[in-house]
Structures are given as structure tokens and as C-alpha cells.
Design an enzyme around this catalytic site. Structure first.
Site, mmCIF file in Angstrom:
data_model
loop_
_atom_site.group_PDB
_atom_site.id
_atom_site.type_symbol
_atom_site.label_atom_id
_atom_site.label_comp_id
_atom_site.label_asym_id
_atom_site.label_seq_id
_atom_site.Cartn_x
_atom_site.Cartn_y
_atom_site.Cartn_z
ATOM 1 N N GLY A 503 59.282 169.539 75.477
ATOM 2 C CA GLY A 503 60.169 169.950 74.402
ATOM 3 C C GLY A 503 60.473 171.422 74.504
ATOM 4 N N GLN A 504 61.248 171.856 73.548
ATOM 5 C CA GLN A 504 61.663 173.253 73.546
ATOM 6 C C GLN A 504 61.254 173.846 72.213
ATOM 7 O OE1 GLN A 504 63.561 174.860 76.073
ATOM 8 N NE2 GLN A 504 63.438 176.764 74.908
ATOM 9 N N GLY A 505 60.353 174.792 72.266
ATOM 10 C CA GLY A 505 59.944 175.442 71.033
ATOM 11 C C GLY A 505 60.757 176.689 70.801
ATOM 12 N N GLY A 506 60.449 177.367 69.738
ATOM 13 C CA GLY A 506 61.185 178.566 69.398
ATOM 14 C C GLY A 506 61.052 179.656 70.445
ATOM 15 N N PHE A 507 59.928 179.644 71.155
ATOM 16 C CA PHE A 507 59.684 180.742 72.100
ATOM 17 C C PHE A 507 59.915 180.337 73.536
ATOM 18 C CE2 PHE A 507 58.450 182.810 68.529
ATOM 19 C CZ PHE A 507 57.350 182.248 67.909
ATOM 20 N N ASP A 621 53.978 178.907 59.408
ATOM 21 C CA ASP A 621 55.032 178.063 59.965
ATOM 22 C C ASP A 621 54.607 176.601 59.982
ATOM 23 O OD1 ASP A 621 57.112 178.196 62.979
ATOM 24 O OD2 ASP A 621 57.574 177.678 60.899
#
Ligand SMILES: *[C@@H]1O[C@H](CO)[C@@H](O)[C@H](O)[C@H]1NC(C)=O
Ligand SMILES: *[C@@H]1O[C@H](CO)[C@@H](O)[C@H](O)[C@H]1NC(C)=O
Ligand SMILES: *[C@@H]1O[C@H](CO)[C@@H](O)[C@H](O)[C@H]1NC(C)=O
Ligand SMILES: *[C@@H]1O[C@H](CO)[C@@H](O)[C@H](O)[C@H]1NC(C)=O
Ligand SMILES: *[C@@H]1O[C@H](CO)[C@@H](O)[C@H](O)[C@H]1NC(C)=O
Ligand SMILES: *[C@@H]1O[C@H](CO)[C@@H](O)[C@H](O)[C@H]1NC(C)=O
Ligand SMILES: *[C@@H]1O[C@H](CO)[C@@H](O)[C@H](O)[C@H]1NC(C)=O
Length: 808
Positions: A503-507, A621
Site C-alpha cells: 500500500g501507499q502510506g502518507g510517507f 493519528d
């Protein structure tokens, strides 16, 4: 006319004669037994006026008087030899004299301060030669052999024509012992000498310890001084049964040159530049990190200007790979495959080019053996580890054979090193092409590990080389986190293949990987470009390493190499909660017991963070995307990038920079930047409602009045229709009372006023309570950021964390 011309010529001749015979008293270059040199400005001057000998002192220590030799023509007094360096004369009453049998003596009144010994002479005379040599000999002896000469007892300097090294016949070791300091000629700790073990080699000692190894003379230069050039100077190296010594001469004799071991431990070649009236260093050593003594350990090769600077010789691997990748190379490398010496055919040689030869102390040298025989000899001797040519001038000759570990190897980037043939087992040799691939692999390893080394050097030398990395060693030590090297992670994730992307996280992206020791792992890779992410990365690494709870994702280690920053976690096979909760098919797998246990699990981990851990931590978060599910669908909180530690009393704080996820942010957090553990409680409340309803807080609901789930839920709650909100994916197979009390807790958690929200300990308690025992919720706080001119709000990607900055 003719007569007067003759008379004029005669007069001229007489004048010249007089000039030589009755020169001023200071202009003599010899001293006879009846004469002496007092400390009153009297000096001997060599015939060509190159050198002077007399008493001198250093400006800062005027009462320490020494007999020395310096350049007569150079105004900057440069002393090249000191007689009584260990014992100065303590005043102006010293005198140098020559005894009747030829002994030089420095005495103060009647106390002998220094004397030299030589054979007894009948008619001695002492003379200062124009090359700087002070000699004592029979007066009638015109040969170049002297009964005694200062060149046999160097101080810290060798001059052109002076021998450096050993007279084996006379047992003289001519070495260069540095001064203690600029003001003190007494022997300092640095000594440059020729070491006779094995093939004679140049070594700079710092006391008992080797400081630098100049290596053996290879016919052209010392193996460890590639910059020795033949254009300006020529060299002589003599190895025979009488002597082992080296000397140099200048191709242009008018150049004033010397080689010195300085008190700071540098061997330097300097020349006098009359135009600027100063000495210019034309060569010096040690020069770089690779000139340390075996910086890369046994079988390690040092590559200057490369990162990392050490690599194992092909066919070898680090003895301790962990330390090796932390730039602690001292343990060096070990063979991949043991030598097959019994068979005498199973081993071969790998050529390492452009090398400084390894330490010679365990070598044997055969000056006239051919390289071919050398190789055969090495193969025959079980303990032979390598061989090389002893003399590389004119096509090469001689043989050096090592029968010990190979240490202190380095590489030269121009063609200034020489070939070293390292013995390897046949299986480590391979075909030529595989040698190439080996080289490619080595280069790749260099590239890949370079950054870790930079990082490690930052630790070691407390010198920031990479602007990205400012985690200091203390922090990492505190973390006690295993460090993985990039190559390992690359391999584990199949070079970060798309197939492995979770997946693609915020960072940045998260990849699945496989590590032999840990099994499956998740690798969170911080985008290289995200400089903002570094703080979060550090934060997460530091924080999570300190935390342990079964509902927190376990951090296994990190990887920090140059621009790459990665965190390695335990792999959570079922991914994040949001991938189930908001997926029409997968949410069917979430029955009530599962959802309830997820709520309970999260509440416990939050309680741990807020109260029970050693620190007081606000996660900041909490959201469905940051709740990961293990194979049993047990939840674990992840993503501590924004979490903050607070002191015990400091339950809330202000911050200039607000981060969080839209939809989960508490009102005070979003609007006033005033946050506390209650901000997490708010987010948790949102999450509870999402888990029960299977809907995102952000979204458009039936009633256009309500922009989010909270508003929608609140109106249904007020109307007593809240069960309509329960996710129909669960069917009707849920305990209504438990679900209702869960919703009520959720609504309590999202109270507008932080003070009205329960603490996590209350939440955990209430989740087990009857609904009737719970307080009545009031209207929730809505996350609807007011349009304030004071602030800018950046929404990155819909589902991702957002960053809000002050717009000042
Ligand atoms: C040497 O003699 C001088 C005078 O003769 C005296 O002043 C000085 O102290 C003496 N030095 C020593 C070290 O005895
Ligand atoms: C030279 O003479 C001195 C006495 O004046 C004596 O002590 C010394 O041993 C002699 N040196 C040699 C080499 O004979
Ligand atoms: C120098 O003179 C001594 C005696 O004074 C003599 O024995 C010796 O042979 C002479 N040496 C030479 C080289 O003339
Ligand atoms: C240097 O030479 C001196 C005098 O020969 C000797 O005593 C000393 O041990 C030598 N030091 C080294 C390191 O070779
Ligand atoms: C090295 O070889 C050259 C050429 O054969 C020779 O002139 C020189 O003396 C040799 N040097 C040593 C140290 O043996
Ligand atoms: C020599 O090598 C052969 C095969 O390469 C092996 O079977 C044999 O055991 C070896 N002998 C010794 C003494 O190592
Ligand atoms: C191997 O070489 C070393 C050094 O030359 C020597 O001391 C040793 O005796 C040799 N061993 C054999 C088995 O020839």
C-alpha cells in the site's frame, strides 16, 4: 704594460689567497682537537655555505641550548640535525670540542652533556660537509669513509644522499625520530623506520603502535607512497647482507629538499621556494583514511573515496557482518571456502590489481625468484595465502610470499599499486565471467551500502555528511533497534517490486518482504523526497522501539542508508482495517465478535499509550487505516509517525504544526491546535462508529444536513433510530445491547469539548458496562475546519494524513 698587468694579476691572486686563508673566523668548516665551539654565535660553515653547525635554541625556550645543523643560506632557521637532543645545555656555557683521540664532546663547564663514540683516531679532525653531514676522521684521510658521521644518527630529517635504514654490518638503525614539539627537539613519539621483518618495509610508529605503513620498496617506490615520483628525485634502495637502506637524490642539485617526520606524525617531503622564502610541502603521508593501519582488517581492502571504504577481498566475506555494515571493519573478512591445500590442485589465485601490498611482517622475500616459481612455491606451501612480485621495475622480478593473514591492504585508483595474487579455493575463483559478476556485485554492494556507511560515519565522527540523516548514535543506541542494510531489504522485497507493494502510506509505500530470521515483514519506505517525513520516521522509530503491547505493531528494525529510510515491521497478513471495513465484499468477513474484539483491542492499546506505558503518548493519528489486522484479525495499532511523548503532568500541549487525518481530528485539534490525549479519544470514537456502521466518517449521508458520519449518527441517536446505522453486512446476528452500548461509548468519545470526553481507562471500563450505566452523550464535535485567514490547510490525498501549517 705587461709588467703592470702581471703585477695586477699577482695582486689579484694574492687577494684571493688571502680571502681563502684569512677568511673571517666564523667561516671555517673544520674543528681540530685544540679548538672548540662556544655558545657565543660561533659556527662552522660548510665549504659551499649550504649548512652551518653551532649552538641554537628555540625562541620559546632560550635556555635550552643544543648543537645542531641548519641551512646556512636560509633565513628561516631550519634545523636538520641535533646532537644533544635528549639533554640540552641549560645556559650559555656549553661548548663543543673534539678530543685528541677523536671524540666529539659537548660540555657545560666541566660536565659532559653529550659525546659520541668512534674508534680512536691519531690525528682527528671534525668537518661539516656541504651536504649537511658532520664527520670526524683522520686528517690525512681523503676517502669517503668516515670514522664517524652525523648521517648515521639522523634526528628527524633525511637529506639528499643520506642513507635511511640499516647498516647490518655495523648494527646501525638510521630512523627518523620526530621532535616532541616545534620547540622541543627531544625524541617525540613518532618514528619512521625500516622494519626488517619479511620484505623490509617502511613503518611510521607512534610509540609502540604502528601509525602508518609505507610498505616495502617495490623497485620504483614504497608500496604505500604512490605519489613518490621519479621526475624530481631519484632513489636508491639497497638490500644485501651488509645493509638495507634507502636514499634519495635530486635530479637538480640546486633544489633544497628534505624529508622529515614531523612531531604531528606526518612524513613529508619539503622543498625550499626562494621566491616566497618558505618551505613548500611537495609530498606527505599518511594521506587518507585508508592510510590507517589495516582499517579494513584481515583480508579487507580499503578503497579511498568510496562508500563504504572497506570491502572484502573477492572470495571473502565479513567475519562479523553486523559490525561490518556498521563500519566497524576491524574484524575483517573470512574465506567463503577453506583452502584445499592437501590436494595442491584445488586452489588457485585471484589477481587484485592496483594494490598496496599487505603487511610484510609475515612475508618471505626471494629477490631472484621468477613470478612463476613464486606461484608454484605458494601452491606447495599450505600456509601460503598470497604472492606478489618483489620488484616491479623493468618487467618485474623476485617473489614475495605471505604465510599469514593479509592485512592492511588498500587500493590505488591510478595505476600506482601492483598486482597481488590472493590464494583462493577453486570454488571461490570461478570462471572469468563470474569474476566479473563478482566485481559487479561488489560495486553494487558498495553503492547500496554506501549510505549506511555515511550514516555510520556520521555517528563515528559526529560529522554530518548527509543532510537527510540527523539521527545520532545515542538515539539509535537508545532504540536498541536492529539495523538492516539496504541490500538485505532490497533482496527481501524483490527490489521493492510492485507485486510486493502492500500500500501507499502518507510517507511512502509499504512493501511486503521476507527475511530469513524474521519471516514475513512489512517494509515502510519513506519517500526520498519527503524531508518532512524524516521527523516522523525518527519519531516512529524512537517511540515504537520503546513500546511493547500486543495491540501495537512490533517494529523489528530499521534501515537507514543515505536517502533511504525504512522501518521494518512484523507483517500483518490481513492488512489494514479500512481495507475490510470499507470494502463491500470484505466487510462481510467482519462479524460482530470480530468488530467488537477490534474495538476492545484498540481501546487497550490506547490505554497503554496514554497511561500504562513508561511514557505518556498521544498517537495523533488513530484511524482505520492505521489499525492492522493479524492472521486472527486481532488489531494492532501502527504508524507512530505523529505520536508524541509527554511528561506525566503535561497532558496537553500546543504545537505550531498540526498533523492528523481529516475526519478523525478532534475539533480542538483541528481548530485551536490544542491537543491532548482526549484528541486520541475523539479519533477513537470516530473509529468505533465506523467499525459499527461500516462507513467512513467522511462521506455524504442521506441527510444533506450532515456532512459526516458523526452528524448523521447523532441525529439518528436523538431520534432513537441508531440501529439503522449498524452495518447490514453483519446481518441481524449481533447482540443489540452490546452494539448499542458500544455506539454510546463512541458518541461519548466524540464530544465537542475535550473535557467531556472520557479517558481511555473509562472507555475500557465502559465497553464492558451495561448501556444504562453509561452517561448520556451530548452533541458531538464536528470536524469542519473554519475558514480562517490565519491558516492554510493542505489536504494531501483524500485518505491520507494531512498537514496543516501556520500561514504566517
Ligand atoms: C658554569 O660556569 C659559570 C661561570 O664560570 C657559572 O656561572 C655557571 O653556573 C656554571 N654552570 C653550571 C651548570 O655549573
Ligand atoms: C679518548 O680519550 C678519552 C680520554 O681523553 C677516553 O675516555 C676515551 O675512551 C678515548 N676514546 C677512544 C675511542 O679511545
Ligand atoms: C694518516 O696518518 C697516519 C699517521 O699520522 C698514518 O698512520 C696513516 O696511514 C695516514 N693515512 C693516510 C690515508 O695517509
Ligand atoms: C630508532 O633508532 C634508534 C637508534 O638506533 C633505536 O634505538 C630505536 O629503537 C629505533 N626505533 C625504531 C622504531 O626503529
Ligand atoms: C629491481 O629491479 C631493477 C631492474 O632489474 C634493478 O635495477 C633494481 O636494483 C632492483 N631493485 C631491488 C631493490 O632489487
Ligand atoms: C582432493 O579433491 C578431491 C576432489 O576435488 C576430494 O575428493 C579429495 O578429498 C581432496 N583431497 C584432500 C586431501 O583434500
Ligand atoms: C611455508 O613457508 C614458510 C615461510 O617461508 C616456511 O616457514 C614454512 O616452513 C613453509 N612450509 C612448508 C610446509 O614448506
Amino acid at each position: 704594460m705587461e709588467v703592470s698587468a702581471l703585477i695586477f694579476l699577482l695582486l689579484l691572486l694574492l687577494l684571493l689567497l688571502a680571502a681563502t686563508l684569512f677568511a673571517p673566523s666564523s667561516a671555517h668548516d673544520t674543528m681540530a682537537p685544540t679548538q672548540h665551539l662556544a655558545d657565543d654565535g660561533e659556527i662552522l660553515i660548510s665549504f659551499g655555505s649550504n649548512f652551518a653547525l653551532g649552538f641554537f635554541c628555540r625562541p620559546n625556550k632560550p635556555n635550552n641550548r643544543y648543537i645542531g645543523i641548519w641551512y646556512h643560506k636560509i633565513k628561516v632557521q631550519t634545523v636538520v640535525w641535533v646532537a644533544n637532543r635528549r639533554r640540552p645545555v641549560a645556559g650559555r656555557f656549553g661548548r663543543l670540542s673534539l678530543t685528541a683521540n677523536g671524540t666529539l664532546v659537548i660540555a657545560e663547564n666541566s660536565t659532559v652533556i653529550w659525546s659520541m663514540s668512534s674508534t680512536a683516531l691519531a690525528n682527528p679532525i671534525a668537518r661539516l660537509l656541504d651536504n649537511g653531514n658532520f664527520v670526524v676522521d683522520e686528517a690525512n684521510d681523503s676517502s669517503n669513509e668516515f670514522a664517524w658521521e652525523s648521517f648515521d644518527f639522523p634526528t628527524d630529517t633525511i637529506l639528499p644522499g643520506m642513507k635511511f635504514g640499516w647498516s647490518l654490518a655495523r648494527g646501525i638503525n638510521r630512523n627518523l625520530t620526530a621532535w616532541s614539539s616545534n620547540d622541543d627537539p627531544s625524541p617525540g613519539k613518532f618514528v619512521t623506520s625500516l622494519d626488517l621483518r619479511g620484505d623490509p618495509q617502511l613503518i611510521l610508529w607512534a610509540g609502540e603502535r604502528q601509525h602508518w605503513r609505507g610498505g616495502p620498496w617495490n623497485g620504483l617506490r614504497f608500496s604505500g607512497i604512490p605519489q613518490m615520483k621519479l621526475d624530481m628525485t631519484g632513489y636508491n634502495f639497497v638490500v644485501d647482507s651488509d645493509e638495507v637502506c634507502w636514499s634519495y637524490y635530486l635530479r637538480n642539485p640546486s633544489v633544497i629538499s628534505r624529508v622529515t617526520t614531523t612531531h604531528a606524525g606526518v612524513v613529508q617531503h619539503v622543498v625550499w621556494v626562494e621566491a616566497v622564502k618558505s618551505w613548500k610541502v611537495v609530498g606527505f603521508t599518511p594521506r587518507d583514511e585508508c592510510d590507517g593501519v589495516s582499517p579494513c582488517g584481515p583480508y579487507g581492502v580499503c578503497y579511498p573515496n568510496r562508500e563504504p571504504m572497506c570491502a572484502c577481498t573477492p572470495g571473502f566475506r565479513p567475519r562479523n557482518s553486523e559490525n561490518w555494515y556498521l563500519s566497524d571493519w576491524a574484524e575483517g573478512c573470512v574465506r567463503n571456502t577453506a583452502l584445499d591445500c592437501g590436494n595442491r590442485s584445488g586452489d588457485g589465485f585471484m589477481t587484485q590489481s592496483s594494490m598496496k601490498l599487505p603487511d610484510m611482517s609475515g612475508s618471505t622475500v626471494y629477490w631472484s625468484m621468477s613470478l612463476q616459481r613464486c606461484r608454484a612455491l605458494c601452491l606447495k606451501n599450505c600456509s601460503c595465502t598470497a604472492y606478489a612480485s618483489a620488484n616491479i621495475s623493468e618487467g618485474g622480478s623476485g617473489c614475495i610470499m605471505w604465510t599469514t593473514e593479509l592485512t592492511d591492504m588498500r587500493w590505488y585508483d591510478s595505476d600506482l599499486g601492483q598486482d597481488l595474487y590472493v590464494r583462493l579455493a577453486a570454488s571461490d575463483l570461478g570462471a572469468p565471467h563470474s569474476q566479473w559478476s563478482l566485481i559487479v556485485v561488489i560495486i553494487l554492494v558498495f553503492l547500496e551500502t554506501s549510505i549506511v556507511v555515511v550514516f555510520c560515519k556520521v555517528w563515528r565522527r559526529k560529522k554530518k555528511r548527509n543532510p537527510y540523516i540527523n539521527i545520532d548514535k545515542q538515539e539509535i543506541t537508545d532504540m536498541a533497534l536492529p539495523l538492516y542494510d539496504l541490500a538485505t531489504i532490497r533482496h527481501a522485497t524483490d527490489n521493492f517490486s510492485l507485486d510486493n507493494k502492500l500500500g501507499q502510506g502518507g510517507f511512502g509505500p509499504v512493501y511486503k518482504g521476507y527475511l530469513r530470521e524474521e519471516g514475513e515483514v512489512a517494509v515502510k519506505r519513506l519517500s526520498e523526497t519527503s524531508s518532512q517525513g524524516l521527523d516522523e520516521f525518527k519519531n516512529e522509530a524512537l517511540l515504537i522501539a520503546k513500546l511493547q503491547h500486543r495491540n501495537l505493531v512490533r517494529l523489528l528494525g530499521c534501515c537507514i542508508q543515505g536517502g533511504e529510510r525504512m522501518l521494518i515491521y512484523e507483517y500483518m497478513p490481513n492488512g489494514s482495517l479500512d481495507s475490510f471495513l470499507f470494502d463491500e465484499m470484505k466487510k462481510l468477513l467482519l462479524d460482530w465478535p470480530t468488530r467488537y474484539s477490534i474495538v476492545i483491542g484498540i481501546s487497550r492499546s490506547l490505554l497503554y499509550l496514554h497511561q500504562d506505558s513508561r511514557f505518556r503518548i498521544i498517537h495523533w493519528d488513530i484511524k482505520a487505516g492505521n489499525v492492522l489486522l493479524d492472521k486472527d484479525m486481532k488489531p494492532k495499532i501502527s504508524d507512530f509517525g505523529m505520536a508524541r511523548i509527554f511528561g506525566g503532568e503535561e497532558a496537553h500541549a500546543n504545537t505550531r504544526r498540526v498533523v492528523g487525518t481529516y475526519g478523525y481530528m478532534s475539533p480542538e485539534y483541528a481548530m485551536d491546535e490544542n491537543f491532548s490525549v482526549k484528541s486520541d479519544v475523539f479519533s477513537f470514537g470516530v473509529l468505533i462508529l465506523e467499525i459499527i456502521t461500516g462507513r467512513k466518517n467522511r462521506g455524504v449521508y442521506e441527510c444533506a444536513l450532515h456532512v459526516n458520519l458523526l452528524g448523521h449518527a447523532w441525529s439518528l441517536w436523538e431520534e432513537g433510530r441508531i440501529l439503522e446505522l449498524v452495518d447490514i453486512s453483519m446481518g441481524h446476528s449481533f447482540p443489540v445491547a452490546e452494539v448499542l452500548s458500544c455506539i454510546k461509548v463512541g458518541l461519548l468519545c466524540v464530544h465537542e469539548q475535550a473535557i467531556d470526553r472520557p479517558t481511555m481507562s473509562s472507555v475500557v471500563r465502559m465497553l464492558g458496562d451495561e448501556i444504562t450505566l453509561l452517561p448520556e452523550p451530548t452533541r458531538p464535535g464536528f470536524v469542519a475546519p473554519r475558514n480562517s485567514s490565519r491558516r492554510r490547510i493542505h489536504f494531501s490525498v483524500n485518505n491520507m494524513s494531512m498537514t496543516k501549517l501556520e500561514g504566517r
